[in-house]
Design a protein around this motif. Sequence first.
Motif, short mmCIF file in Angstrom:
data_model
loop_
_atom_site.label_atom_id
_atom_site.label_comp_id
_atom_site.label_asym_id
_atom_site.label_seq_id
_atom_site.Cartn_x
_atom_site.Cartn_y
_atom_site.Cartn_z
N LEU A 1 6.95 8.62 4.53
CA LEU A 1 7.27 8.20 3.16
C LEU A 1 6.39 8.91 2.15
O LEU A 1 6.87 9.40 1.12
N ARG A 2 5.08 8.99 2.43
CA ARG A 2 4.17 9.67 1.52
C ARG A 2 4.59 11.13 1.34
O ARG A 2 4.52 11.68 0.24
N GLY A 3 5.02 11.76 2.43
CA GLY A 3 5.47 13.14 2.33
C GLY A 3 6.74 13.28 1.51
O GLY A 3 6.88 14.22 0.72
N CYS A 4 7.67 12.33 1.67
CA CYS A 4 8.93 12.38 0.92
C CYS A 4 8.69 12.20 -0.57
O CYS A 4 9.40 12.78 -1.41
N LEU A 5 7.68 11.40 -0.94
CA LEU A 5 7.40 11.16 -2.35
C LEU A 5 6.82 12.39 -3.04
O LEU A 5 6.80 12.46 -4.27
N GLU A 6 6.34 13.35 -2.25
CA GLU A 6 5.82 14.59 -2.82
C GLU A 6 6.94 15.55 -3.18
O GLU A 6 6.72 16.55 -3.87
N GLU A 7 8.17 15.27 -2.69
CA GLU A 7 9.33 16.10 -2.99
C GLU A 7 10.11 15.50 -4.15
O GLU A 7 10.11 14.29 -4.35
N PRO A 8 10.77 16.33 -4.96
CA PRO A 8 11.58 15.80 -6.07
C PRO A 8 12.79 15.04 -5.54
O PRO A 8 13.38 15.40 -4.52
N GLY A 9 13.19 13.99 -6.26
CA GLY A 9 14.34 13.20 -5.87
C GLY A 9 13.98 12.04 -4.97
O GLY A 9 12.96 12.03 -4.29
N TRP A 10 14.82 11.03 -4.98
CA TRP A 10 14.68 9.85 -4.15
C TRP A 10 13.34 9.15 -4.38
O TRP A 10 12.75 8.58 -3.47
N ASN A 11 12.84 9.16 -5.63
CA ASN A 11 11.55 8.54 -5.90
C ASN A 11 11.59 7.02 -5.72
O ASN A 11 10.53 6.38 -5.61
N TRP A 12 12.81 6.44 -5.70
CA TRP A 12 12.91 5.00 -5.51
C TRP A 12 12.44 4.57 -4.11
O TRP A 12 12.21 3.38 -3.86
N LEU A 13 12.26 5.53 -3.21
CA LEU A 13 11.74 5.19 -1.89
C LEU A 13 10.35 4.58 -1.96
O LEU A 13 9.90 3.94 -1.00
N VAL A 14 9.65 4.78 -3.08
CA VAL A 14 8.30 4.24 -3.22
C VAL A 14 8.29 2.73 -3.05
O VAL A 14 7.29 2.15 -2.62
N HIS A 15 9.40 2.06 -3.34
CA HIS A 15 9.46 0.61 -3.22
C HIS A 15 9.46 0.14 -1.77
O HIS A 15 9.31 -1.07 -1.51
N LEU A 16 9.65 1.07 -0.83
CA LEU A 16 9.58 0.69 0.58
C LEU A 16 8.14 0.65 1.10
O LEU A 16 7.89 0.11 2.18
N GLU A 17 7.21 1.21 0.33
CA GLU A 17 5.82 1.26 0.79
C GLU A 17 5.23 -0.12 1.06
O GLU A 17 4.67 -0.36 2.14
N PRO A 18 5.34 -1.09 0.12
CA PRO A 18 4.78 -2.41 0.42
C PRO A 18 5.51 -3.12 1.55
O PRO A 18 4.91 -3.92 2.27
N VAL A 19 6.80 -2.82 1.72
CA VAL A 19 7.56 -3.44 2.82
C VAL A 19 7.00 -2.97 4.16
O VAL A 19 6.77 -3.78 5.07
N ILE A 20 6.78 -1.66 4.29
CA ILE A 20 6.26 -1.11 5.54
C ILE A 20 4.86 -1.63 5.82
O ILE A 20 4.52 -2.00 6.96
N LEU A 21 4.02 -1.69 4.80
CA LEU A 21 2.64 -2.15 4.98
C LEU A 21 2.59 -3.64 5.34
O LEU A 21 1.78 -4.07 6.16
N THR A 22 3.47 -4.44 4.72
CA THR A 22 3.51 -5.87 5.04
C THR A 22 3.94 -6.09 6.48
O THR A 22 3.34 -6.90 7.21
N ALA A 23 4.98 -5.37 6.92
CA ALA A 23 5.43 -5.50 8.30
C ALA A 23 4.35 -5.02 9.27
O ALA A 23 4.16 -5.60 10.35
N LEU A 24 3.63 -3.96 8.90
CA LEU A 24 2.54 -3.47 9.74
C LEU A 24 1.49 -4.56 9.95
O LEU A 24 0.97 -4.74 11.06
#
Length: 429
Positions: A141-164
């Motif tokens: 996810l961190r790698g994808c956020l460095e690329e243009p487009g699909w910036n809304w993926l950032v909202h998955l970060e807390p979901v992944i960390l909570t599940a972890l």
Amino acid sequence: MVILTLLGAGSPVFVGLVGVMLCAVGLMQRPAQTDLKVLLPLLFYNAASVASALAAGESAVEGYVSMQAILPVLYLLLACLDDGGRLLLRRLCVLWAGGAAMVGILRFTALALAGGAGRLGWPLGNPNALGCFLVLGWFVLRGCLEEPGWNWLVHLEPVILTALALTLSMESFLALAVGMLTLMLERKRRVSWGEVLRYAWELLAKAALGVGTGVLLFLAGDRTGRPWMCLLVLVCGLWAVLCWRTLGRFLEAYPWMAVLIAGTGALVAAAAVVMRPSSIATFIERLEMMTDGLGYLGERPLLGVGPYRWRYLNLDSGDKYFNTWFIHNTLIHTGVEVGLPAAAALLFILFQFCRKRKTAAERGALAAFFTHNMLDVSWFSPGIAALFLLTAGEPRLGGRQMRSGLWRVLFGGYALYFVYTVYRYRVGM
């Protein structure tokens, strides 16, 4: 990759069926440029596994031997994708990791309300395996956020960390920490130490909030005796998901708040250790297991003692019996059961991945995956190995054009092997 993840520890029959389908797809593709410095060690690793099984009097499709045969097929198919295709694939992998994390959180909450909450392990069936899967997903996810487009993926970060956090997997937390440290060191190559520290505090603050939410959810569902409190934490978690992008801007504007929030990470870590008081004893036992495994490296150094044979040797040795199929260290386990050349092949593959041009997130993922495999055997989980290979592999970079004949031989040969795997397991070996 979704199918392999849902299989958990794996099933030779289903992995074989997936392998047949992938080989059929591969035979319809044009030969692509492929890095032979990764492909050849993968092929050698498969061949060594088969030879080890046969030398031990087992079938050539014994357990993980046949399931890991799918990895070279995935690598060859990955070579058929251009840069845009590989970026799309990584984004889809992030979506699957985030979706699995979301379902896992809801599943934990439902079980807590029903009175049966525990460490989260779905869909891989094991909390430690799921922890590694989510850590890899976070770095992708961190790698994808460095690329243009699909910036809304950032909202998955807390979901992944909570599940972890709900996995309470200490080796996964350690792998995440090592990967984060790698991110910071990579950033130092481009900016000053002041900028690195600022970046580090922001990174740790987000991790503390995401993992801390998961820890609170676990406490509410498993330790308070009032599981309905999970719903309150879940509402707070949903609010964090919706405001995560705003949180990033807030931490950039007020660096001192990032330091303050990151400081709560020590409380989060302490709470995780308190909730798993057996973690220290488990760590010591794994060290003992590794020590026991080292004693068998000289038994049959070239081909190993054979797949799944270490457990029986451990049982008959008269020493401490660990009651598990795998030594919790991928390199040691590979060296013991498949042979030292096979373990060397894995190290060579990792070295080739590291020496290629990599982003900071990719190097962080490599460091995290290696760390986890030094305390566990996530390489032997088909879904985790597939996620690592599909997101970290760059077969076109430094690759050579494959010949049409060799291309067909590889896909055709593996297809026959997978058909044989399905046949042997369907008739009961």
